[in-house]
Design a protein around this motif. Structure first.
Motif, PDB file in Angstrom:
ATOM      1  N   GLU A 120       0.836  -1.186   0.000  1.00 53.19           N
ATOM      2  CA  GLU A 120       0.000   0.000   0.000  1.00 53.19           C
ATOM      3  C   GLU A 120       0.883   1.252   0.000  1.00 53.19           C
ATOM      4  N   ARG A 151       2.567   4.773   0.905  1.00 52.95           N
ATOM      5  CA  ARG A 151       2.875   5.271   2.244  1.00 52.95           C
ATOM      6  C   ARG A 151       1.961   6.407   2.687  1.00 52.95           C
ATOM      7  N   TRP A 152       1.380   7.152   1.717  1.00 48.10           N
ATOM      8  CA  TRP A 152       0.524   8.271   2.126  1.00 48.10           C
ATOM      9  C   TRP A 152      -0.664   7.803   2.955  1.00 48.10           C
ATOM     10  N   LYS A 153      -1.083   6.547   2.764  1.00 48.55           N
ATOM     11  CA  LYS A 153      -2.245   6.034   3.492  1.00 48.55           C
ATOM     12  C   LYS A 153      -1.979   5.906   4.992  1.00 48.55           C
ATOM     13  N   LYS A 154      -0.692   5.914   5.377  1.00 46.15           N
ATOM     14  CA  LYS A 154      -0.357   5.852   6.798  1.00 46.15           C
ATOM     15  C   LYS A 154      -0.454   7.218   7.458  1.00 46.15           C
ATOM     16  N   SER A 155      -0.527   8.277   6.632  1.00 43.53           N
ATOM     17  CA  SER A 155      -0.499   9.638   7.169  1.00 43.53           C
ATOM     18  C   SER A 155      -1.813  10.381   7.038  1.00 43.53           C
ATOM     19  N   ASP A 208      -6.231  10.022   5.801  1.00 43.12           N
ATOM     20  CA  ASP A 208      -7.333   9.120   5.439  1.00 43.12           C
ATOM     21  C   ASP A 208      -7.792   9.383   4.007  1.00 43.12           C
TER      22      ASP A 208
END
Length: 664
Positions: free
Chosen positions: A39, A41-45, A47
């Motif tokens: 996935e 990495r932006w999805k960790k920062s 929603d």
């Protein structure tokens, strides 16, 4: 102003990495995410709903930017390029086998075989913007406008339809600085025309990159494809306001200073930080690093005998240990110590609770030229430890260095138990958060930890202390000023334990030299890679000649009186080329505190003499700058670890020395 990371005595490797992620060169085709990849990495920062809003903002900004460009083919746009670029928001862009989740690129559309796809006989223009980059900018419309204007500039200026300069790989990288600067200016004017704030755009870009540790200095960016982050900001800000531009120029000077600390060019670092505090006397980070540069220059002058008198532990720019009553040291550098402490005290006045500043002051007082002042050192250590506990945003490398610092100060006060505990914490942090397994650590860190462990253990576990001293002696060159004292303690412990003492000849590592990015003139002045051209001219005087370099947008500035020329554009020095036997020499100095001078490079030497110099590393060859009578590119022996290229004539005699950090 963005909060700067202070290079502490334990870790000076905080200069930004090269992969800043923005304004890059084009990939060959529109990017599709490979199936099965993790996935993004932006999805960790952020929603999904917030990302949808960022994308909506980007689409609106793109529409406004494009409308204001007013494209006219053949006038302000290449006639062989479609006038309506495809705008894509993607998870990643690709550059050959490499992919990047934090970037924006302009390119022409190609098929899967790399063949350009044409529409109505014209190349199809494309601009891609990654979601990770949108997250980096926090959806700032001004930051997005700055980037989109820049990428559209690459198309408008013909960069995506033109080839690179053919002179050499290195010249292509230098010329790329000019292209990026031109695209920056195009984008800045376009976003202003569209009603966006250039100042807010630059700040949004800077904050995003700085949080990721991706800002870069001019010195470290030289001869790479992109100019430094703050130099680019300075050029953009000049569109608005000279005072704003000077602010960013001083940020560039700060970053150059950090880079020079990293490669242990302490005099150049001092010059950079002096420029910052002159313009911005309330910048506590600059005062702190000015004090650090001076303190390290002071340490550079300590001899092996001084180290023995002080009983100073080996440091990475950090770890010191003192004991006993010490007479005035013989280094003759007392004034430098006081100037270092004065700068650190200025930083403390501006930022009383900075753990870095307080820790460095504690270490400075353990190195007092009239003898250690443990009482004052302990006062600063106590304050530093309290501030350290409250500081939750310190980078892991900085925390690592400060843990080593605190351990050394506790050892200096005779508290071996606390010193060992702090060293153990430092080792854990290095393994889990910074470098990984010990084999990946810098040799100076491994050596300093081993030395200080040995000092902590020598009264409680002599066998373990022997092992740690032996590690240090194996990792460190025998010319290092700490080496003789370490060997004496090692031999004494071996005798007490009844174990065999290894001969000196079987211990000691190969010397590593400091990176060369600065040239000292016979007049005493200095010029360096990444320096502003106007600053270099103040030191060198007006050039005798200025000539363009074929196939590029950079030029040569010739200074006959100094026996050298600069490779530069209108703003920045990319390389320094020494061409005369009467010109400056390049001094090879061992990396590390108190580094020994190993030799020198100069015009007129033979190839054999150069290759017999210690610590120079292995050369790689690449064509650069000049052509012979037959039009062939002249080849240099380039030493990447040294940052110097050596040009020979047909007889094998050095005819030129180029100082510049080229692509490896």
């Amino acid at each position: 102003m963005t909060k700067f990371l202070i290079a502490t005595l334990a870790t000076m490797a905080i200069a930004a990495g090269a992969n800043a992620g923005s304004w890059d060169t084009p990939p060959t085709q529109a990017t599709k995410r490979d199936a099965g990849r993790p996935e993004p990495r932006w999805k960790k920062s952020v929603d999904a709903e917030t990302m949808k809003q960022y994308e909506k903002t980007a689409q609106a900004v793109w529409k406004k930017i494009f409308e204001n460009a007013v494209i006219v083919p053949g006038k302000n746009w290449p006639s062989n390029l479609t006038t309506t670029p495809i705008f894509l928001i993607v998870d990643e862009v690709k550059f050959g086998k490499r992919s990047d989740e934090y970037n924006a690129v302009a390119h022409v559309l190609c098929d899967e075989n790399g063949i350009p796809v044409k529409k109505d006989g014209k190349l199809q223009s494309v601009i891609e913007f990654t979601r990770g980059y949108l997250e980096l900018l926090k959806g700032s419309e001004h930051g997005i406008a700055l980037v989109l204007g820049h990428e559209l500039g690459h198309h408008a200026l013909g960069h995506t339809t033109q080839g690179r300069p053919s002179a050499s790989e290195a010249l292509a990288a230098i010329d790329s600085h000019r292209r990026e600067a031109d695209a920056d200016m195009y984008g800045a004017r376009l976003m202003l025309k569209a009603g966006y704030s250039l100042r807010k755009g630059v700040i949004a870009e800077w904050i995003g990159l700085d949080k990721q540790g991706w800002t870069s200095s001019a010195a470290s960016a030289t001869c790479k494809s992109h100019p430094s982050t703050s130099d680019r900001a300075a050029r953009l800000s000049a569109v608005l306001d000279k005072n704003e531009a000077e602010l960013w120029r001083c940020m560039s000077a700060f970053e150059n200073g950090v880079t020079f600390l990293e490669v242990q060019n302490f005099a150049a670092a001092e010059d950079c930080f002096l420029r910052v505090v002159k313009e911005f006397p309330k910048c506590h980070e600059a005062w702190a690093n000015l004090g650090l540069a001076r303190l390290l220059r002071y340490c550079d002058g300590l001899s092996a005998e001084d180290i023995r008198l002080l009983d100073v532990g080996h440091f990475l720019g950090t770890a010191y240990r003192t004991a006993g009553t010490i007479p005035l040291l013989r280094s003759g550098r007392t004034e430098l110590w006081y100037s270092a402490v004065n700068a650190l005290m200025n930083a403390k006045e501006l930022m009383p609770n900075s753990p870095q500043v307080l820790s460095n002051l504690a270490l400075a007082y353990l190195l007092h030229p009239a003898g250690k002042d443990v009482g004052t050192a302990l006062e600063f250590r106590t304050a530093a430890e309290k501030a350290f506990e409250k500081a939750t945003d310190l980078p892991s490398q900085v925390r690592l260095g400060m843990l080593v610092n605190f351990a050394v100060i506790h050892l200096a006060n005779g508290d071996s138990e606390k010193g060992q505990k702090l060293l153990a914490e430092a080792v854990t942090l290095a393994e889990r958060r910074v470098y990984g397994e010990v084999a990946n650590w810098p040799l100076t860190l491994r050596g300093a930890v081993a030395f200080n462990k040995a000092v902590a253990l020598k009264n409680s576990d002599r066998r373990a202390a022997v092992e740690e001293f032996e590690k240090f002696l194996m990792l460190t060159p025998r010319s290092n000023p700490w080496w003789p004292g370490a060997y004496e303690q090692y031999a004494s412990l071996c005798k007490a334990e009844g174990t065999t003492t290894k001969e000196k000849a079987k211990l000691g590592n190969i010397a590593v030299v400091r990176m060369q990015q600065i040239v000292t003139l016979k007049t005493g002045g200095t010029v360096y890679v990444g320096q502003a051209v106007e600053e270099a001219i103040k030191v060198l005087g007006e050039p005798n000649r200025k000539s363009s370099i074929e196939g590029t947008s950079v030029c040569r500035l010739q200074f006959d009186a100094h026996g050298l020329y600069l490779v530069a554009d209108d703003d920045e020095v990319f390389a320094i080329v020494i061409t005369s036997a009467t010109g400056p020499k390049v001094v090879l100095q061992e990396f590390g505190p108190g580094g020994k001078v190993l030799g020198e490079l100069r015009v007129g030497m033979t190839r054999v003499s150069v290759r017999n110099l210690p610590g120079r590393g292995s050369p790689v060859r690449l064509g650069f700058l000049a052509k012979d009578a037959d039009g062939n590119a002249v080849e240099y022996d380039y030493y990447p670890d040294l940052g110097v290229a050596v040009l020979y004539d047909a007889a094998g005699v050095v005819r030129g020395l180029l100082i510049g950090q080229l692509a490896r």
